[in-house]
Design a protein around this motif. Structure first.
Motif, PDB file in Angstrom:
ATOM      1  N   VAL A 208       0.918  -1.173  -0.126  1.00 10.92           N
ATOM      2  CA  VAL A 208       0.052  -0.059  -0.127  1.00 10.92           C
ATOM      3  C   VAL A 208       0.813   1.169   0.131  1.00 10.92           C
ATOM      4  O   VAL A 208       1.814   1.339   0.794  1.00 10.92           O
ATOM      5  N   PRO A 209       0.839   1.906  -0.931  1.00 11.36           N
ATOM      6  CA  PRO A 209       1.682   3.314  -1.158  1.00 11.36           C
ATOM      7  C   PRO A 209       1.615   4.342   0.187  1.00 11.36           C
ATOM      8  O   PRO A 209       0.313   4.013   0.757  1.00 11.36           O
ATOM      9  N   THR A 210       2.552   4.766   0.506  1.00  9.33           N
ATOM     10  CA  THR A 210       2.304   5.779   1.873  1.00  9.33           C
ATOM     11  C   THR A 210       2.138   7.246   1.283  1.00  9.33           C
ATOM     12  O   THR A 210       2.218   7.358   0.129  1.00  9.33           O
ATOM     13  N   ILE A 211       1.438   8.007   2.054  1.00  8.46           N
ATOM     14  CA  ILE A 211       1.482   9.438   1.805  1.00  8.46           C
ATOM     15  C   ILE A 211       2.219  10.458   2.461  1.00  8.46           C
ATOM     16  O   ILE A 211       2.004  10.496   3.992  1.00  8.46           O
ATOM     17  N   GLU A 212       2.594  11.630   2.124  1.00  4.36           N
ATOM     18  CA  GLU A 212       3.212  12.267   3.208  1.00  4.36           C
ATOM     19  C   GLU A 212       2.932  13.683   2.381  1.00  4.36           C
ATOM     20  O   GLU A 212       2.575  13.930   1.460  1.00  4.36           O
ATOM     21  N   TYR A 213       3.138  14.688   3.418  1.00  7.29           N
ATOM     22  CA  TYR A 213       2.656  16.106   3.056  1.00  7.29           C
ATOM     23  C   TYR A 213       3.983  17.052   3.498  1.00  7.29           C
ATOM     24  O   TYR A 213       4.368  16.860   4.620  1.00  7.29           O
ATOM     25  N   TYR A 214       4.393  17.727   2.796  1.00 13.91           N
ATOM     26  CA  TYR A 214       5.404  19.026   2.980  1.00 13.91           C
ATOM     27  C   TYR A 214       5.077  20.424   2.978  1.00 13.91           C
ATOM     28  O   TYR A 214       4.418  20.633   1.756  1.00 13.91           O
ATOM     29  N   GLN A 215       5.496  21.391   3.855  1.00 10.81           N
ATOM     30  CA  GLN A 215       5.173  22.799   3.615  1.00 10.81           C
ATOM     31  C   GLN A 215       5.840  23.271   2.223  1.00 10.81           C
ATOM     32  O   GLN A 215       4.981  24.004   1.548  1.00 10.81           O
ATOM     33  N   ASP A 216       6.906  23.006   1.933  1.00  8.06           N
ATOM     34  CA  ASP A 216       7.420  23.536   0.497  1.00  8.06           C
ATOM     35  C   ASP A 216       8.327  22.332   0.043  1.00  8.06           C
ATOM     36  O   ASP A 216       8.949  21.401   0.962  1.00  8.06           O
ATOM     37  N   ILE A 217       8.994  22.685  -0.995  1.00  9.01           N
ATOM     38  CA  ILE A 217       9.619  21.876  -1.662  1.00  9.01           C
ATOM     39  C   ILE A 217      10.972  21.453  -1.015  1.00  9.01           C
ATOM     40  O   ILE A 217      11.700  20.221  -1.221  1.00  9.01           O
ATOM     41  N   THR A 218      11.575  22.444  -0.285  1.00  8.29           N
ATOM     42  CA  THR A 218      12.861  22.246   0.461  1.00  8.29           C
ATOM     43  C   THR A 218      12.788  21.406   1.667  1.00  8.29           C
ATOM     44  O   THR A 218      13.843  20.888   2.326  1.00  8.29           O
ATOM     45  N   ALA A 219      11.520  21.058   2.053  1.00  9.30           N
ATOM     46  CA  ALA A 219      11.197  20.134   3.335  1.00  9.30           C
ATOM     47  C   ALA A 219      11.568  18.743   2.980  1.00  9.30           C
ATOM     48  O   ALA A 219      11.611  17.705   3.860  1.00  9.30           O
ATOM     49  N   ILE A 220      11.548  18.562   1.479  1.00  5.52           N
ATOM     50  CA  ILE A 220      11.493  16.951   1.171  1.00  5.52           C
ATOM     51  C   ILE A 220      13.145  16.536   1.310  1.00  5.52           C
ATOM     52  O   ILE A 220      13.789  17.197   0.803  1.00  5.52           O
ATOM     53  N   ASP A 221      13.263  15.473   1.688  1.00  3.59           N
ATOM     54  CA  ASP A 221      14.439  14.441   1.796  1.00  3.59           C
ATOM     55  C   ASP A 221      14.557  13.770   0.637  1.00  3.59           C
ATOM     56  O   ASP A 221      13.935  12.949   0.323  1.00  3.59           O
ATOM     57  N   PHE A 222      15.558  14.113  -0.177  1.00  7.70           N
ATOM     58  CA  PHE A 222      15.916  13.555  -1.469  1.00  7.70           C
ATOM     59  C   PHE A 222      16.925  12.698  -1.361  1.00  7.70           C
ATOM     60  O   PHE A 222      17.534  12.025  -2.184  1.00  7.70           O
ATOM     61  N   SER A 223      17.558  12.221  -0.151  1.00  6.64           N
ATOM     62  CA  SER A 223      19.032  11.903   0.168  1.00  6.64           C
ATOM     63  C   SER A 223      18.682  10.207  -0.215  1.00  6.64           C
ATOM     64  O   SER A 223      19.805   9.488  -0.760  1.00  6.64           O
ATOM     65  N   ASN A 224      17.600   9.572  -0.196  1.00 10.94           N
ATOM     66  CA  ASN A 224      17.528   8.102  -0.420  1.00 10.94           C
ATOM     67  C   ASN A 224      17.166   7.598  -1.930  1.00 10.94           C
ATOM     68  O   ASN A 224      17.171   6.664  -2.253  1.00 10.94           O
ATOM     69  N   TYR A 225      17.169   8.762  -2.982  1.00 16.40           N
ATOM     70  CA  TYR A 225      16.818   8.666  -4.236  1.00 16.40           C
ATOM     71  C   TYR A 225      17.891   8.445  -5.050  1.00 16.40           C
ATOM     72  O   TYR A 225      18.692   9.462  -4.904  1.00 16.40           O
ATOM     73  N   SER A 226      18.207   7.327  -5.881  1.00 19.99           N
ATOM     74  CA  SER A 226      19.179   7.265  -7.018  1.00 19.99           C
ATOM     75  C   SER A 226      18.949   8.032  -8.239  1.00 19.99           C
ATOM     76  O   SER A 226      19.789   8.363  -8.870  1.00 19.99           O
ATOM     77  N   HIS A 227      17.691   8.041  -8.547  1.00 17.49           N
ATOM     78  CA  HIS A 227      17.111   8.831  -9.691  1.00 17.49           C
ATOM     79  C   HIS A 227      16.196   9.908  -9.406  1.00 17.49           C
ATOM     80  O   HIS A 227      15.224   9.506  -8.559  1.00 17.49           O
ATOM     81  N   LYS A 228      16.525  11.304  -9.809  1.00 22.08           N
ATOM     82  CA  LYS A 228      15.684  12.320  -9.620  1.00 22.08           C
ATOM     83  C   LYS A 228      15.012  12.906 -10.710  1.00 22.08           C
ATOM     84  O   LYS A 228      16.052  13.561 -11.375  1.00 22.08           O
ATOM     85  N   ILE A 229      13.876  13.072 -11.083  1.00 22.67           N
ATOM     86  CA  ILE A 229      13.520  13.837 -11.986  1.00 22.67           C
ATOM     87  C   ILE A 229      12.363  14.985 -11.817  1.00 22.67           C
ATOM     88  O   ILE A 229      11.741  14.716 -10.900  1.00 22.67           O
ATOM     89  N   VAL A 230      12.260  16.128 -12.557  1.00 20.55           N
ATOM     90  CA  VAL A 230      11.119  16.937 -12.453  1.00 20.55           C
ATOM     91  C   VAL A 230      10.499  16.996 -14.080  1.00 20.55           C
ATOM     92  O   VAL A 230      11.455  17.183 -14.911  1.00 20.55           O
ATOM     93  N   ALA A 231       9.260  16.986 -13.970  1.00 21.05           N
ATOM     94  CA  ALA A 231       8.572  17.050 -15.528  1.00 21.05           C
ATOM     95  C   ALA A 231       8.412  18.550 -15.425  1.00 21.05           C
ATOM     96  O   ALA A 231       7.978  19.502 -14.624  1.00 21.05           O
ATOM     97  N   TYR A 232       9.121  19.003 -16.856  1.00 24.15           N
ATOM     98  CA  TYR A 232       9.358  20.355 -16.893  1.00 24.15           C
ATOM     99  C   TYR A 232       8.720  20.788 -18.208  1.00 24.15           C
ATOM    100  O   TYR A 232       9.216  20.467 -19.186  1.00 24.15           O
ATOM    101  N   GLU A 233       7.614  21.647 -18.171  1.00 25.21           N
ATOM    102  CA  GLU A 233       6.955  21.883 -19.444  1.00 25.21           C
ATOM    103  C   GLU A 233       7.807  22.837 -20.619  1.00 25.21           C
ATOM    104  O   GLU A 233       7.753  22.455 -21.406  1.00 25.21           O
ATOM    105  N   GLU A 234       8.626  23.750 -19.875  1.00 25.00           N
ATOM    106  CA  GLU A 234       9.663  24.475 -20.648  1.00 25.00           C
ATOM    107  C   GLU A 234      10.410  23.610 -21.351  1.00 25.00           C
ATOM    108  O   GLU A 234      10.608  23.981 -22.590  1.00 25.00           O
ATOM    109  N   ALA A 235      10.895  22.430 -20.983  1.00 23.28           N
ATOM    110  CA  ALA A 235      11.813  21.300 -21.532  1.00 23.28           C
ATOM    111  C   ALA A 235      11.091  20.874 -22.682  1.00 23.28           C
ATOM    112  O   ALA A 235      11.400  20.883 -23.894  1.00 23.28           O
ATOM    113  N   ALA A 236       9.754  20.387 -22.269  1.00 27.40           N
ATOM    114  CA  ALA A 236       8.840  20.039 -23.418  1.00 27.40           C
ATOM    115  C   ALA A 236       8.774  21.109 -24.665  1.00 27.40           C
ATOM    116  O   ALA A 236       8.877  20.720 -25.718  1.00 27.40           O
TER     117      ALA A 236
END
Lengths: 252, 252
Positions: free
Chosen positions: A144-172
């Motif tokens: 069962v997937p878990t759910i988390e909430y953060y006040q803003d993007i800087t509060a998220i901990d990215f240290s466990n991820y080997s791969h990190k992407i952002v969907a970016y409309e400007e790139a498209a």
């Protein structure tokens, strides 16, 4: 077969159905003695259960078989969405669970028009966890997937991820076409080499990701990816990504 | 930039905005003289327009630029769905349009629990066409998908399709993993060889495709494909397919 989740890692002899499962199996699905269902334990093992005794108040069931199935995406994937205007969170969680996400993060984007009322965050997360549980049962997931909430993007901990992407409309818009393919090749390689990998994908609100957020994510080594030439709503883009992960890693 | 569709293949000098566009551009979007928007003609050409004159009743606009864009899936794709219990047709049309479908067909599956009332079919199609138009504008498509309805599967004409598939849960359960990959390779080949190809994909209702329908589609040379190890709701499976088409043909 109906599937339920239970917060326990073993079944000793007979299981007395917990009240939520009892209610759904007996009252809603009208199961009888002899009826069978699937039970996913906390360690993701899956038992085929048969109802062995049924009274007006309780029911017990026995293991008749253990299933060997691989139903989880080979790369655990976190979908992190800025809160969007019409708050499509329930919808993202339901569909994203069907498509194999392992975690959902919601956060206030700088350009988020709507915000979650701080007082209601706990209730929101409870509600979304319930949506995830139901969708996981329906989709025959073993997690069962878990759910988390953060006040803003800087509060998220990215240290466990080997791969990190952002969907970016400007790139498209600039015709960026290769980063998603490169990501998929890298994930396939990790799999072949049995390297542990874990992916996080960030999706902005209607207004997009702000320059400040873009700079922050760039410093965190995020890759900016285009998701094709059409403009998708905030709630559609995560499903696009999850579908492609499934195709590349499970069918490819 | 806001995008509108117009049922005309040329713009001579100045365009007087049709009333629907006038209403949305001036009343809803509050455009002024000098404001710009995109206009897609019937022949799929896209003009950047600028409002040149605005009164209380009418507005006119002039072409200031023509856009060169490829936003349509390289292989025209028809999504044919059996009518499902909770009638997710609007949802399928909205999301499927964002993801590039060129046509939607709805039909009564043998196992469809819900049916469309024959008297309401015309209204349903009108409503769904409107949903498709709005989604096409929002997604910056150059084509608005069409909507069709058939009493049952045998009434659908398959003769124009070079590629025909059915999403088949039984195939997925038996671990069928290769047919979708094969299809994508075949579509990529057709593209390289510039062979005209067109795809139809059939999706059953909650109860699945009946044996009779399976046999009928087999005789029509449909390929039965599994869409990964999880069980998707009837309305999620078409989005999975469209996402993979985009990834393979537009980003691959």
């Amino acid at each position: 077969m109906q599937r339920y989740f239970i917060d326990s890692s073993e079944i000793v002899d007979e299981l007395i159905l917990p009240s939520e499962i009892y209610h759904h199996a007996i009252r809603v699905m009208r199961m009888q003695e002899g009826s069978t269902f699937e039970l996913v334990l906390r360690n993701q093992e899956i038992a085929v259960m048969q109802i062995s005794k049924l009274t007006k108040e309780t029911a017990s069931a026995k293991v008749i078989n253990w299933l060997q199935q691989t139903v989880e995406l080979p790369v655990p994937t976190t979908i992190a969405c800025a809160i969007s205007k019409s708050d499509k969170a329930e919808w993202i969680v339901q569909k994203g669970t069907e498509l194999g996400a392992s975690k959902f993060i919601f956060f206030n984007g700088e350009f988020s028009v709507a915000r979650w009322d701080q007082k209601k965050v706990t209730k929101k997360i409870e509600r979304l966890s319930k949506v995830a549980l139901n969708a996981a049962q329906q989709a025959h997931r073993s997690k069962v997937p878990t759910i988390e909430y953060y006040q803003d993007i800087t509060a998220i901990d990215f240290s466990n991820y080997s791969h990190k992407i952002v969907a970016y409309e400007e790139a498209a818009k600039k015709g960026e076409k290769n980063n998603l393919t490169k990501l998929m090749m890298s994930l396939q390689d990790s799999r072949l080499l049995a390297t542990k990998s874990e992916l996080i994908a960030i999706f902005g609100p209607e207004g997009g990701i702000s320059t400040k957020e873009v700079n922050y994510l760039g410093k965190q080594n995020f890759i900016f990816v285009g998701l094709g030439p059409r403009i998708m709503r905030a709630e559609t883009a995560p499903l696009y990504l999850l579908s492609i992960l499934s195709f590349t890693l499970e069918l490819g």
